[in-house]
Design an enzyme around this catalytic site. Sequence first.
Site, PDB file in Angstrom:
ATOM      1  N   ASP A 103      -7.150   4.048  -4.425  1.00 31.81           N
ATOM      2  CA  ASP A 103      -7.768   3.872  -3.103  1.00 31.81           C
ATOM      3  C   ASP A 103      -8.397   5.237  -2.809  1.00 31.81           C
ATOM      4  O   ASP A 103      -8.663   6.011  -3.750  1.00 31.81           O
ATOM      5  CB  ASP A 103      -6.727   3.462  -2.050  1.00 31.81           C
ATOM      6  N   LYS A 139       0.866  -1.190   0.000  1.00 29.34           N
ATOM      7  CA  LYS A 139       0.000   0.000   0.000  1.00 29.34           C
ATOM      8  C   LYS A 139       0.890   1.223   0.000  1.00 29.34           C
ATOM      9  O   LYS A 139       1.988   1.199   0.547  1.00 29.34           O
ATOM     10  CB  LYS A 139      -0.878   0.023   1.262  1.00 29.34           C
TER      11      LYS A 139
HETATM   12  P1  NDP Z   1     -13.016   7.384  -2.701  1.00 30.00           P
HETATM   13  O1  NDP Z   1     -11.987   8.409  -2.471  1.00 30.00           O
HETATM   14  O2  NDP Z   1     -13.550   7.174  -4.071  1.00 30.00           O
HETATM   15  O3  NDP Z   1     -14.260   7.627  -1.744  1.00 30.00           O
HETATM   16  C1  NDP Z   1     -14.103   7.691  -0.371  1.00 30.00           C
HETATM   17  C2  NDP Z   1     -15.432   8.084   0.243  1.00 30.00           C
HETATM   18  O4  NDP Z   1     -15.335   7.957   1.661  1.00 30.00           O
HETATM   19  C3  NDP Z   1     -15.811   9.527  -0.028  1.00 30.00           C
HETATM   20  O5  NDP Z   1     -17.205   9.647  -0.026  1.00 30.00           O
HETATM   21  C4  NDP Z   1     -15.174  10.244   1.164  1.00 30.00           C
HETATM   22  O6  NDP Z   1     -15.791  11.478   1.468  1.00 30.00           O
HETATM   23  C5  NDP Z   1     -15.415   9.244   2.270  1.00 30.00           C
HETATM   24  N1  NDP Z   1     -14.372   9.365   3.287  1.00 30.00           N
HETATM   25  C6  NDP Z   1     -13.042   9.229   3.098  1.00 30.00           C
HETATM   26  N2  NDP Z   1     -12.394   9.420   4.250  1.00 30.00           N
HETATM   27  C7  NDP Z   1     -13.330   9.711   5.160  1.00 30.00           C
HETATM   28  C8  NDP Z   1     -13.275  10.021   6.530  1.00 30.00           C
HETATM   29  N3  NDP Z   1     -12.109  10.081   7.184  1.00 30.00           N
HETATM   30  N4  NDP Z   1     -14.452  10.245   7.172  1.00 30.00           N
HETATM   31  C9  NDP Z   1     -15.634  10.189   6.505  1.00 30.00           C
HETATM   32  N5  NDP Z   1     -15.739   9.915   5.196  1.00 30.00           N
HETATM   33  C10 NDP Z   1     -14.603   9.668   4.542  1.00 30.00           C
HETATM   34  O7  NDP Z   1     -12.395   6.011  -2.135  1.00 30.00           O
HETATM   35  P2  NDP Z   1     -12.860   4.515  -2.382  1.00 30.00           P
HETATM   36  O8  NDP Z   1     -14.321   4.456  -2.609  1.00 30.00           O
HETATM   37  O9  NDP Z   1     -11.952   3.927  -3.391  1.00 30.00           O
HETATM   38  O10 NDP Z   1     -12.497   3.837  -0.992  1.00 30.00           O
HETATM   39  C11 NDP Z   1     -13.432   3.697   0.076  1.00 30.00           C
HETATM   40  C12 NDP Z   1     -12.977   2.571   0.989  1.00 30.00           C
HETATM   41  O11 NDP Z   1     -12.931   1.344   0.256  1.00 30.00           O
HETATM   42  C13 NDP Z   1     -11.589   2.742   1.597  1.00 30.00           C
HETATM   43  O12 NDP Z   1     -11.585   2.160   2.886  1.00 30.00           O
HETATM   44  C14 NDP Z   1     -10.705   1.926   0.670  1.00 30.00           C
HETATM   45  O13 NDP Z   1      -9.537   1.499   1.315  1.00 30.00           O
HETATM   46  C15 NDP Z   1     -11.639   0.752   0.388  1.00 30.00           C
HETATM   47  N6  NDP Z   1     -11.361  -0.035  -0.802  1.00 30.00           N
HETATM   48  C16 NDP Z   1     -11.241   0.559  -2.039  1.00 30.00           C
HETATM   49  C17 NDP Z   1     -11.026  -0.228  -3.146  1.00 30.00           C
HETATM   50  C18 NDP Z   1     -10.960   0.346  -4.514  1.00 30.00           C
HETATM   51  O14 NDP Z   1     -10.843  -0.427  -5.461  1.00 30.00           O
HETATM   52  N7  NDP Z   1     -11.068   1.649  -4.699  1.00 30.00           N
HETATM   53  C19 NDP Z   1     -10.848  -1.680  -3.049  1.00 30.00           C
HETATM   54  C20 NDP Z   1     -11.064  -2.206  -1.714  1.00 30.00           C
HETATM   55  C21 NDP Z   1     -11.294  -1.387  -0.663  1.00 30.00           C
HETATM   56  P3  NDP Z   1     -15.095  12.865   0.991  1.00 30.00           P
HETATM   57  O15 NDP Z   1     -15.366  12.935  -0.485  1.00 30.00           O
HETATM   58  O16 NDP Z   1     -15.793  13.894   1.789  1.00 30.00           O
HETATM   59  O17 NDP Z   1     -13.642  12.744   1.305  1.00 30.00           O
HETATM   60  O1  2IT Z   2      -7.869  -1.887  -0.748  1.00 26.01           O
HETATM   61  C1  2IT Z   2      -7.816  -2.358  -1.906  1.00 26.01           C
HETATM   62  O2  2IT Z   2      -7.930  -3.571  -2.109  1.00 26.01           O
HETATM   63  C2  2IT Z   2      -7.625  -1.427  -3.019  1.00 26.01           C
HETATM   64  N1  2IT Z   2      -7.578  -0.220  -2.798  1.00 26.01           N
HETATM   65  C3  2IT Z   2      -7.455  -1.962  -4.408  1.00 26.01           C
HETATM   66  C4  2IT Z   2      -6.033  -2.373  -4.630  1.00 26.01           C
HETATM   67  C5  2IT Z   2      -5.695  -2.790  -6.038  1.00 26.01           C
HETATM   68  O3  2IT Z   2      -4.500  -3.055  -6.249  1.00 26.01           O
HETATM   69  O4  2IT Z   2      -6.564  -2.860  -6.909  1.00 26.01           O
END
Ligand code: NDP
Ligand code: 2IT
Length: 446
Positions: free
Chosen positions: A164, A124
């Site tokens: 992420d 990461k």
């Molecule tokens: P994005 O940046 O696309 O979206 C994040 C969302 O969560 C936004 O709505 C953001 O609000 C909100 N958010 C972020 N930080 C906070 C916080 N501290 N408090 C409250 N709200 C918060 O990220 P992702 O959708 O990609 O990721 C979301 C989660 O999923 C994370 O935990 C990530 O690690 C996990 N994840 C992502 C994957 C991926 O493929 N993208 C794969 C597996 C897991 P705001 O816009 O106001 O910041």
């Molecule tokens: O938390 C996760 O699994 C991710 N943000 C996706 C990682 C990836 O390599 O696609």
Amino acid sequence: MKTSEVISELMRRFPNEPEYHQAVEEVLTSIEDVYNKHPEFERVNLIERLCIPDRIFTFRVSWVDDSGKVRNNMAYRVQHNNAIGPYKGGIRFHSSVNLSILKFLAFEQTFKNSLTTLAMGGAKGGSDFSPRGKSNMEVMRFCQAYIAELWRHIGADTDVPAGDIGVGAREVGYMYGYYKKMAREFTGTFTGKGLTFGGSLIRPEATGYGNCYFLLNMLATKGIDIKGKRVAISGSGNVATYTAKKLLQLGAKVVSMSDSDGSLIAPDGFTQEQFDHIFELKTYMRGRLYEVVDTYPDLKYYERKRPWKLVQCDIAMPSATQNEIDGSDADALLANGCFAVSEGANMPSTKEAVHKFLAAKILYAPGKAANAGGVATSGLEMAQNSQKLSWSAEEVDKKLSDIMANIHAQCVRYGNEGDGYVNYVKGANIAGFMKVAEAMMAQGVL
Ligand code: NDP
Ligand code: 2IT
């Protein structure tokens, strides 16, 4: 191995890293019995080598903002473990990023990637740079400066970053472009790329869709139909929006979404039109959720509140960030009849909340199982890049759905507690651990 002793030692050596300690403690508690049945693991101190990252790059990124001012951010890449494949994991850009958070994420990623059945190790990276409020050119300059330092340490068969929090198609495009220029090669060193330069169909959808597929597998064990079920989602980013999109297709009711400013509640579920509006606003316009009530005054917006206590739900799918469901949120969810939690985010439930879900014996899927569809589809993107081919959306979606069913089956196999209850935390941790452990044993002390 005694979990408490390993944890105390890690706390002594790496103080002030609470998220890292939390993630390690959860895994070690699950695997302790299995580990202790293998004295050969202990003889080579496998557990410490599995908990401490292989290496960490830490560096300052200096960049020039639109007003000409020089800004400095801290940046990192944690290469945790490459026993079963090249280091693989996302990059997070958010003001809260620190080493504890990235170490917990890289540790979790190692077990998650093992569960996907594909050949990917765990990593990461990220920075305390926040793209929010920055211009496209500022984001581009930052991404280029980050990769100017990191490019030597990544590569299609070495370490493959992705998105992420705060890192989506735009950021991956800028980082990949600069990587390509520095390395003088066009290879699959990033996933989540645009479709015109090696990206995979369904990768943007994959984490949210995959979480829904995992949920369907869990519900099937109890003969529960998703249709008409009330689902509370947190977040409104990549994972949350595609979770909501699939849930609406499946006939469920999405009763909440949120961002870091507050929660938007639809007591009867968002209509397709309302959801399409939110999707457009969040995916293409970088808008804020509070703006939605200007168009739909019937929806309720609660500033600085998380959704869990605001609306009744049958199912919760936290999809924002770590530790966003605490013990009192878990109490409220359970008291209101929530019978399933499937985690889109990484470690969104605190230790206390997890204990409550398991004690109540609800269907509870930890992130490393439920959200593994994102990285699994990254693995499929790597496979397509290696073949220099691209597969159809149907083909990728089918593979994603099969992988989620396989992860579910692994959890059931290792997490069945005998009384019919499946402890998915235990199942995911043991299944993920065994594969990595066997690979590490075979490769000697490294
Ligand atoms: P994005 O940046 O696309 O979206 C994040 C969302 O969560 C936004 O709505 C953001 O609000 C909100 N958010 C972020 N930080 C906070 C916080 N501290 N408090 C409250 N709200 C918060 O990220 P992702 O959708 O990609 O990721 C979301 C989660 O999923 C994370 O935990 C990530 O690690 C996990 N994840 C992502 C994957 C991926 O493929 N993208 C794969 C597996 C897991 P705001 O816009 O106001 O910041
Ligand atoms: O938390 C996760 O699994 C991710 N943000 C996706 C990682 C990836 O390599 O696609």
